[in-house]
Design a protein around this motif. Sequence first.
Motif, PDB file in Angstrom:
ATOM      1  N   LEU A   1     -31.136 -57.982  57.165  1.00  0.00           N
ATOM      2  CA  LEU A   1     -29.996 -57.063  57.212  1.00  0.00           C
ATOM      3  C   LEU A   1     -30.231 -55.875  56.285  1.00  0.00           C
ATOM      4  O   LEU A   1     -29.980 -54.726  56.659  1.00  0.00           O
ATOM      5  CB  LEU A   1     -28.720 -57.802  56.814  1.00  0.00           C
ATOM      6  CG  LEU A   1     -27.430 -57.005  56.869  1.00  0.00           C
ATOM      7  CD1 LEU A   1     -27.138 -56.566  58.296  1.00  0.00           C
ATOM      8  CD2 LEU A   1     -26.282 -57.831  56.323  1.00  0.00           C
ATOM      9  N   ARG A   2     -30.751 -56.154  55.098  1.00  0.00           N
ATOM     10  CA  ARG A   2     -31.062 -55.075  54.151  1.00  0.00           C
ATOM     11  C   ARG A   2     -32.096 -54.110  54.742  1.00  0.00           C
ATOM     12  O   ARG A   2     -31.949 -52.895  54.669  1.00  0.00           O
ATOM     13  CB  ARG A   2     -31.579 -55.687  52.846  1.00  0.00           C
ATOM     14  CG  ARG A   2     -31.972 -54.679  51.806  1.00  0.00           C
ATOM     15  CD  ARG A   2     -32.416 -55.396  50.537  1.00  0.00           C
ATOM     16  NE  ARG A   2     -33.085 -54.475  49.656  1.00  0.00           N
ATOM     17  CZ  ARG A   2     -34.391 -54.449  49.443  1.00  0.00           C
ATOM     18  NH1 ARG A   2     -35.171 -55.320  50.046  1.00  0.00           N
ATOM     19  NH2 ARG A   2     -34.925 -53.573  48.634  1.00  0.00           N
ATOM     20  N   ARG A   3     -33.151 -54.687  55.344  1.00  0.00           N
ATOM     21  CA  ARG A   3     -34.192 -53.861  55.973  1.00  0.00           C
ATOM     22  C   ARG A   3     -33.621 -53.052  57.129  1.00  0.00           C
ATOM     23  O   ARG A   3     -33.924 -51.874  57.294  1.00  0.00           O
ATOM     24  CB  ARG A   3     -35.319 -54.767  56.474  1.00  0.00           C
ATOM     25  CG  ARG A   3     -36.420 -54.040  57.167  1.00  0.00           C
ATOM     26  CD  ARG A   3     -37.434 -55.052  57.718  1.00  0.00           C
ATOM     27  NE  ARG A   3     -38.260 -54.455  58.705  1.00  0.00           N
ATOM     28  CZ  ARG A   3     -37.965 -54.346  59.998  1.00  0.00           C
ATOM     29  NH1 ARG A   3     -36.838 -54.836  60.444  1.00  0.00           N
ATOM     30  NH2 ARG A   3     -38.774 -53.770  60.842  1.00  0.00           N
ATOM     31  N   HIS A   4     -32.768 -53.687  57.919  1.00  0.00           N
ATOM     32  CA  HIS A   4     -32.178 -53.014  59.079  1.00  0.00           C
ATOM     33  C   HIS A   4     -31.296 -51.844  58.639  1.00  0.00           C
ATOM     34  O   HIS A   4     -31.326 -50.775  59.244  1.00  0.00           O
ATOM     35  CB  HIS A   4     -31.369 -54.027  59.889  1.00  0.00           C
ATOM     36  CG  HIS A   4     -31.147 -53.629  61.289  1.00  0.00           C
ATOM     37  ND1 HIS A   4     -32.143 -53.584  62.221  1.00  0.00           N
ATOM     38  CD2 HIS A   4     -30.024 -53.250  61.935  1.00  0.00           C
ATOM     39  CE1 HIS A   4     -31.652 -53.198  63.373  1.00  0.00           C
ATOM     40  NE2 HIS A   4     -30.363 -52.986  63.226  1.00  0.00           N
TER      41      HIS A   4
ATOM     42  N   ARG B   1     -31.511 -50.193  55.711  1.00  0.00           N
ATOM     43  CA  ARG B   1     -32.343 -49.151  55.079  1.00  0.00           C
ATOM     44  C   ARG B   1     -33.089 -48.328  56.120  1.00  0.00           C
ATOM     45  O   ARG B   1     -33.263 -47.122  55.947  1.00  0.00           O
ATOM     46  CB  ARG B   1     -33.322 -49.787  54.105  1.00  0.00           C
ATOM     47  CG  ARG B   1     -32.624 -50.350  52.880  1.00  0.00           C
ATOM     48  CD  ARG B   1     -33.592 -50.974  51.940  1.00  0.00           C
ATOM     49  NE  ARG B   1     -34.146 -49.921  51.094  1.00  0.00           N
ATOM     50  CZ  ARG B   1     -35.185 -50.077  50.314  1.00  0.00           C
ATOM     51  NH1 ARG B   1     -35.815 -51.232  50.284  1.00  0.00           N
ATOM     52  NH2 ARG B   1     -35.618 -49.098  49.574  1.00  0.00           N
ATOM     53  N   LEU B   2     -33.559 -48.961  57.196  1.00  0.00           N
ATOM     54  CA  LEU B   2     -34.246 -48.210  58.247  1.00  0.00           C
ATOM     55  C   LEU B   2     -33.277 -47.346  59.047  1.00  0.00           C
ATOM     56  O   LEU B   2     -33.671 -46.341  59.614  1.00  0.00           O
ATOM     57  CB  LEU B   2     -34.979 -49.159  59.207  1.00  0.00           C
ATOM     58  CG  LEU B   2     -36.274 -49.751  58.698  1.00  0.00           C
ATOM     59  CD1 LEU B   2     -36.822 -50.744  59.715  1.00  0.00           C
ATOM     60  CD2 LEU B   2     -37.303 -48.676  58.419  1.00  0.00           C
ATOM     61  N   GLY B   3     -32.013 -47.757  59.068  1.00  0.00           N
ATOM     62  CA  GLY B   3     -31.026 -47.013  59.851  1.00  0.00           C
ATOM     63  C   GLY B   3     -30.519 -45.758  59.160  1.00  0.00           C
ATOM     64  O   GLY B   3     -29.922 -44.901  59.799  1.00  0.00           O
ATOM     65  N   ALA B   4     -30.745 -45.635  57.888  1.00  0.00           N
ATOM     66  CA  ALA B   4     -30.265 -44.468  57.148  1.00  0.00           C
ATOM     67  C   ALA B   4     -31.221 -43.297  57.396  1.00  0.00           C
ATOM     68  O   ALA B   4     -32.309 -43.247  56.852  1.00  0.00           O
ATOM     69  CB  ALA B   4     -30.180 -44.776  55.669  1.00  0.00           C
ATOM     70  N   ASP B   5     -30.798 -42.382  58.245  1.00  0.00           N
ATOM     71  CA  ASP B   5     -31.610 -41.212  58.570  1.00  0.00           C
ATOM     72  C   ASP B   5     -30.879 -39.975  58.073  1.00  0.00           C
ATOM     73  O   ASP B   5     -29.881 -39.557  58.660  1.00  0.00           O
ATOM     74  CB  ASP B   5     -31.858 -41.125  60.073  1.00  0.00           C
ATOM     75  CG  ASP B   5     -32.848 -40.031  60.438  1.00  0.00           C
ATOM     76  OD1 ASP B   5     -33.456 -39.459  59.523  1.00  0.00           O
ATOM     77  OD2 ASP B   5     -32.992 -39.752  61.634  1.00  0.00           O
ATOM     78  N   PRO B   6     -31.328 -39.377  56.963  1.00  0.00           N
ATOM     79  CA  PRO B   6     -30.599 -38.246  56.397  1.00  0.00           C
ATOM     80  C   PRO B   6     -30.616 -37.019  57.303  1.00  0.00           C
ATOM     81  O   PRO B   6     -29.764 -36.145  57.174  1.00  0.00           O
ATOM     82  CB  PRO B   6     -31.334 -37.956  55.092  1.00  0.00           C
ATOM     83  CG  PRO B   6     -32.633 -38.644  55.181  1.00  0.00           C
ATOM     84  CD  PRO B   6     -32.498 -39.729  56.186  1.00  0.00           C
TER      85      PRO B   6
ATOM     86  N   VAL C   1     -35.905 -45.656  65.894  1.00  0.00           N
ATOM     87  CA  VAL C   1     -36.657 -45.682  64.641  1.00  0.00           C
ATOM     88  C   VAL C   1     -37.758 -46.727  64.773  1.00  0.00           C
ATOM     89  O   VAL C   1     -37.497 -47.863  65.167  1.00  0.00           O
ATOM     90  CB  VAL C   1     -35.731 -46.023  63.451  1.00  0.00           C
ATOM     91  CG1 VAL C   1     -36.521 -46.136  62.166  1.00  0.00           C
ATOM     92  CG2 VAL C   1     -34.626 -44.995  63.333  1.00  0.00           C
ATOM     93  N   PRO C   2     -39.017 -46.386  64.471  1.00  0.00           N
ATOM     94  CA  PRO C   2     -40.092 -47.375  64.578  1.00  0.00           C
ATOM     95  C   PRO C   2     -39.867 -48.560  63.641  1.00  0.00           C
ATOM     96  O   PRO C   2     -39.465 -48.397  62.501  1.00  0.00           O
ATOM     97  CB  PRO C   2     -41.342 -46.602  64.156  1.00  0.00           C
ATOM     98  CG  PRO C   2     -40.981 -45.163  64.219  1.00  0.00           C
ATOM     99  CD  PRO C   2     -39.496 -45.079  64.058  1.00  0.00           C
ATOM    100  N   GLY C   3     -40.091 -49.764  64.159  1.00  0.00           N
ATOM    101  CA  GLY C   3     -39.942 -50.961  63.350  1.00  0.00           C
ATOM    102  C   GLY C   3     -38.528 -51.499  63.291  1.00  0.00           C
ATOM    103  O   GLY C   3     -38.269 -52.478  62.621  1.00  0.00           O
ATOM    104  N   ARG C   4     -37.609 -50.890  63.994  1.00  0.00           N
ATOM    105  CA  ARG C   4     -36.214 -51.328  63.962  1.00  0.00           C
ATOM    106  C   ARG C   4     -35.824 -51.891  65.321  1.00  0.00           C
ATOM    107  O   ARG C   4     -36.082 -51.278  66.351  1.00  0.00           O
ATOM    108  CB  ARG C   4     -35.325 -50.142  63.617  1.00  0.00           C
ATOM    109  CG  ARG C   4     -33.883 -50.525  63.463  1.00  0.00           C
ATOM    110  CD  ARG C   4     -33.071 -49.371  62.940  1.00  0.00           C
ATOM    111  NE  ARG C   4     -31.690 -49.781  62.822  1.00  0.00           N
ATOM    112  CZ  ARG C   4     -30.679 -48.972  62.922  1.00  0.00           C
ATOM    113  NH1 ARG C   4     -30.879 -47.700  63.130  1.00  0.00           N
ATOM    114  NH2 ARG C   4     -29.456 -49.408  62.812  1.00  0.00           N
ATOM    115  N   ARG C   5     -35.192 -53.077  65.320  1.00  0.00           N
ATOM    116  CA  ARG C   5     -34.720 -53.678  66.559  1.00  0.00           C
ATOM    117  C   ARG C   5     -33.450 -52.980  67.009  1.00  0.00           C
ATOM    118  O   ARG C   5     -32.650 -52.544  66.187  1.00  0.00           O
ATOM    119  CB  ARG C   5     -34.405 -55.155  66.352  1.00  0.00           C
ATOM    120  CG  ARG C   5     -35.580 -56.051  66.338  1.00  0.00           C
ATOM    121  CD  ARG C   5     -35.138 -57.501  66.245  1.00  0.00           C
ATOM    122  NE  ARG C   5     -34.175 -57.752  65.185  1.00  0.00           N
ATOM    123  CZ  ARG C   5     -34.489 -57.900  63.913  1.00  0.00           C
ATOM    124  NH1 ARG C   5     -35.736 -57.822  63.533  1.00  0.00           N
ATOM    125  NH2 ARG C   5     -33.564 -58.128  63.018  1.00  0.00           N
ATOM    126  N   PRO C   6     -33.240 -52.921  68.326  1.00  0.00           N
ATOM    127  CA  PRO C   6     -31.966 -52.370  68.800  1.00  0.00           C
ATOM    128  C   PRO C   6     -30.800 -53.281  68.396  1.00  0.00           C
ATOM    129  O   PRO C   6     -30.969 -54.495  68.231  1.00  0.00           O
ATOM    130  CB  PRO C   6     -32.117 -52.317  70.319  1.00  0.00           C
ATOM    131  CG  PRO C   6     -33.363 -53.034  70.658  1.00  0.00           C
ATOM    132  CD  PRO C   6     -34.135 -53.274  69.412  1.00  0.00           C
TER     133      PRO C   6
END
Length: 81
Positions: A64-67, A69-74, A4-9
Amino acid sequence: MARVPGRRPLWLTVPLYAVLLGVVVLDERAAVFWGRVGGSLGTPVALAAGGIALLAVLLLLFDLRRHVRLGADPGDGDRAG
């Protein structure tokens, strides 16, 4: 596997969170120590250490909140593997 763009591994995020929690623990211990010392030096240093610890906790929570929210891929549940 696309990232996901903008998300750290995750392998990088978990150690960063661990280091940040270590900073919070050390700062809180420093705040307690300098608060007990008191005086013209102890009180400002204790307040500064407490402020740094508070900022570190807020940074951790917002990231953590941002991480999360970015991880939720419907769309992930719809793909056949």
